[in-house]
Design an enzyme around this catalytic site. Structure first.
Site, short mmCIF file in Angstrom:
data_model
loop_
_atom_site.label_atom_id
_atom_site.label_comp_id
_atom_site.label_asym_id
_atom_site.label_seq_id
_atom_site.Cartn_x
_atom_site.Cartn_y
_atom_site.Cartn_z
N ASP A 56 0.85 -1.18 0.00
CA ASP A 56 0.00 0.00 0.00
C ASP A 56 0.89 1.23 0.00
OD1 ASP A 56 -2.51 1.37 0.19
OD2 ASP A 56 -3.25 -0.25 1.46
N GLU A 59 -6.62 3.50 -5.83
CA GLU A 59 -7.93 3.77 -5.24
C GLU A 59 -8.40 5.10 -5.84
OE1 GLU A 59 -9.91 4.11 -0.79
OE2 GLU A 59 -7.96 5.03 -1.16
N HIS A 104 -10.96 -3.27 3.24
CA HIS A 104 -10.78 -2.84 4.63
C HIS A 104 -11.63 -1.61 4.99
CE1 HIS A 104 -8.21 -0.26 2.27
NE2 HIS A 104 -8.09 0.56 3.30
N ASP A 105 -12.21 -0.96 3.99
CA ASP A 105 -13.05 0.22 4.23
C ASP A 105 -14.54 -0.07 4.05
OD1 ASP A 105 -11.02 2.02 4.85
OD2 ASP A 105 -10.71 2.59 2.75
#
Length: 605
Positions: free
Chosen positions: A98, A254, A327-328
């Protein structure tokens, strides 16, 4: 389109804090992830994406980075990371990091120097503005609530933070800052990592006017003055040239604010920018007016058309990345499936859907087990800063605690962040200590150990479906045609691709291990292997019919077309063999009815 390892691979996302604790401190770590290398390889995934592992004060669980080239102490050491990288590479698993460079931590040395004085050499590495009318420079709001501007008393100016105040936005206009970031990325690639997932990449470039957000614009509207800004493409091409050149890597961004049209400019095959992106149109299907905390029932017709728009819109021009959670986001089976009556069936159905779409599929930790949302009884049980801020704001706006908690139980990011459920022992086998966040109480029945020995488990179906995808590359590269468009319960489509005689059945595995294949793919090619070849039509093209009953009642599948040939979109009355199903063994002839949450793929010859 050219074949590459990251197109044919399956990505598994790891949230390190919640994966496995190896040292008994209640927090997942790198050594714990390494211990599960064989487990990950056994699932059949090819690429592991690690959420941030860098040094951080954890104001947003690691997405606020204070040192991009050091490991968070809670997660271990650089030696631990090197061991992880070595062990994963031994098993043919690639490792994607990330990369959070829209903002840093306010504890990063760069920001400390930037805020020291207006004359600091790094002042312009961040975005500083004088106030307006005794207030912030404009009306921009933080993603987590409140103004996106924080006043600094020492220098009498405001700095921009589109997220929490501890995450000041970097100023991508500054060439020295970009050079430092690109150098850091290149050092990670030299270290051996296989690519990057860029956090909030479409926010890097801001409109230099810093105009107010209009009343018609939401935070991540395509037209918002910090979304897809005027120099974004310049920055991405520079990054490709300065940071990535010479490395065979994967990049995914993203990308809030993305549409099919602007996505092609960012990830187009010939653009030289990113390889693929995460768009969030599907993740907003149950939001009211863009507000995730005001949920509405999911309309399957809209759900299908969003997927169709991206499958068809990017075909032949750019590459999709497909996911139903991360994860969000809340747990997929609780959001899109039925985690009460049909948890096993609907979790499998959703995995079949994700793994049947064109593009690269992403599986989030625990999704392969059918892990579900948690419903902690008290707000004190939650850790996510967004959730805690929402609860306070909801009560300030007049909602009752029960009303606020109902939304939190459905949508909180902590739903996906509860510890991985390894077994039925204390704390689900995640830790021997008190975990940093509570374990979902359903771990006694939903856990990896129990599913390992159950041939009908979600875990074992995930393995079967990944194998199936690798045997049928028409699911990777083939065309997409939506059927039963207005059916409120049935999701059906055809994937079609020609059998490329130059591709072996083990192509995906070889590519994931690092081999290159430079040949083009004509209209999407299915790999030459026994399964694809056996089920191809006389013209050499494989046609796969995907049917998913996304409801708790029986439904009719796609109706046969009287006397129709096996043309795209025409279903023959006979000759359709079920190749894989979430409810039982394959090999039988396709029936007209689907049971509740039944999902299957049939060969049309």
């Amino acid at each position: 389109m050219k074949r590459t390892w990251w197109k044919e691979g399956v990505v598994y996302q790891v949230y390190p804090r919640s994966f496995l604790d190896s040292n008994g401190d209640g927090i997942g770590d790198l050594a714990g992830i390494t211990q599960k290398a064989d487990y990950l390889a056994s699932i059949g995934v090819d690429i592991v994406w690690l959420c941030p592992i860098y040094r951080s004060p954890n104001k947003d669980n690691g997405y606020d980075i204070s040192d991009y080239e050091a490991i968070m102490e809670e997660f271990g050491t650089m030696e631990d990371f090197d061991t992880l990288l070595t062990e994963f590479h031994k098993r043919g698993l690639k490792v994607v990091m990330d990369m959070v460079v829209n903002h840093s931590s306010d504890e990063h040395p760069w920001f400390k120097e930037s805020r020291a004085s207006k004359d600091s050499p790094k002042r312009d590495w961040y975005i500083w503005k004088p106030g307006r009318n005794s207030g912030p420079p404009n009306n921009w709001q933080s993603c987590f609530g409140g103004s996106a501007w924080e006043f600094d008393p020492a220098t009498q100016e405001y700095y921009l933070h589109l997220f929490v105040p501890g995450q000041p936005d970097l100023n991508w206009e500054n060439a020295e800052m970009r050079k430092a970031v690109f150098g850091m990325m290149r050092r990670w690639l030299e270290h051996g990592v296989d690519g990057f997932r860029y956090d909030t990449v479409t926010l890097f470039s801001k409109d230099p006017s810093f105009r107010d957000l209009l009343p018609t614009e939401t935070m991540f509207s395509t037209t918002a003055p910090y979304v897809y800004g005027p120099r974004l493409h310049d920055y991405m091409r520079e990054m490709r040239r300065e940071a990535l050149e010479g490395f065979d890597v994967m990049t995914v961004g993203e990308a809030p604010g993305s549409t099919v049209e602007n996505a092609v400019d960012l990830v187009g095959e010939d653009r030289g920018e990113l390889d693929m992106l995460f768009q969030f149109e599907l993740m907003g299907v149950d939001n009211t007016d863009g507000d995730k905390w005001r949920q509405k029932p999911i309309d399957l017709v809209e759900f299908k058309r969003i997927i169709e728009r991206w499958q068809v819109g990017l075909a032949g021009r750019a590459w999709n990345s497909n996911f139903l959670m991360n994860h969000d986001q809340p747990r997929a089976v609780s959001r899109f499936g039925d985690d009460k009556r049909y948890r096993n069936e609907s979790a499998k159905a959703l995995l079949l859907l994700n793994l049947s779409l064109g593009g690269t599929p992403y599986i989030y930790q625990g999704e392969e087990l059918g892990m579900a949302n948690v419903a902690f009884p008290s707000i004190d049980d939650y850790r996510d800063v967004e959730t805690l801020n929402y609860y306070k704001r909801a009560l300030d706006e007049g909602l009752s605690p029960d009303e606020a908690m109902k939304s939190i139980h459905y949508m909180s990011r902590d739903n996906s962040r509860t510890p991985m459920q390894w077994n039925s022992g204390p704390h689900a086998g995640f830790t021997t200590a008190e975990p940093w966040i509570g374990v979902n109480p359903d771990y006694t029945t939903i856990n990896a150990a129990a599913e390992e020995s159950d041939p009908n488990s979600v875990l074992n179906f995930t393995r079967s479906m990944i194998r199936f995808r690798k045997e049928h590359l028409s699911l990777v590269y083939g065309s997409f045609e939506l059927l039963a468009r207005d059916d409120p319960h049935l999701f059906a489509f055809i994937r079609e691709g020609g059998v490329d005689e130059g591709v072996t059945g083990g192509a995906a595995a070889a590519l994931s291990a690092g081999d290159k294949h430079e040949g083009g793919v004509d209209e999407g090619a299915a790999g030459k292997n026994s399964a694809a070849t056996k089920n191809s039509a006389p013209d050499g093209r494989e046609r796969l019919l995907v049917e998913i009953n996304m409801s708790g009642a029986p439904v009719q599948g796609v109706a046969p077309v009287q006397g129709a040939a096996s043309a795209l979109g025409a279903i023959p009355e006979s000759g359709a063999t079920v190749l894989i199903s979430n409810l039982g063994p394959a090999g039988g002839e396709r029936t007209t009815e689907l049971a509740p949450w039944e999902a299957r793929i049939s060969a049309l010859i």
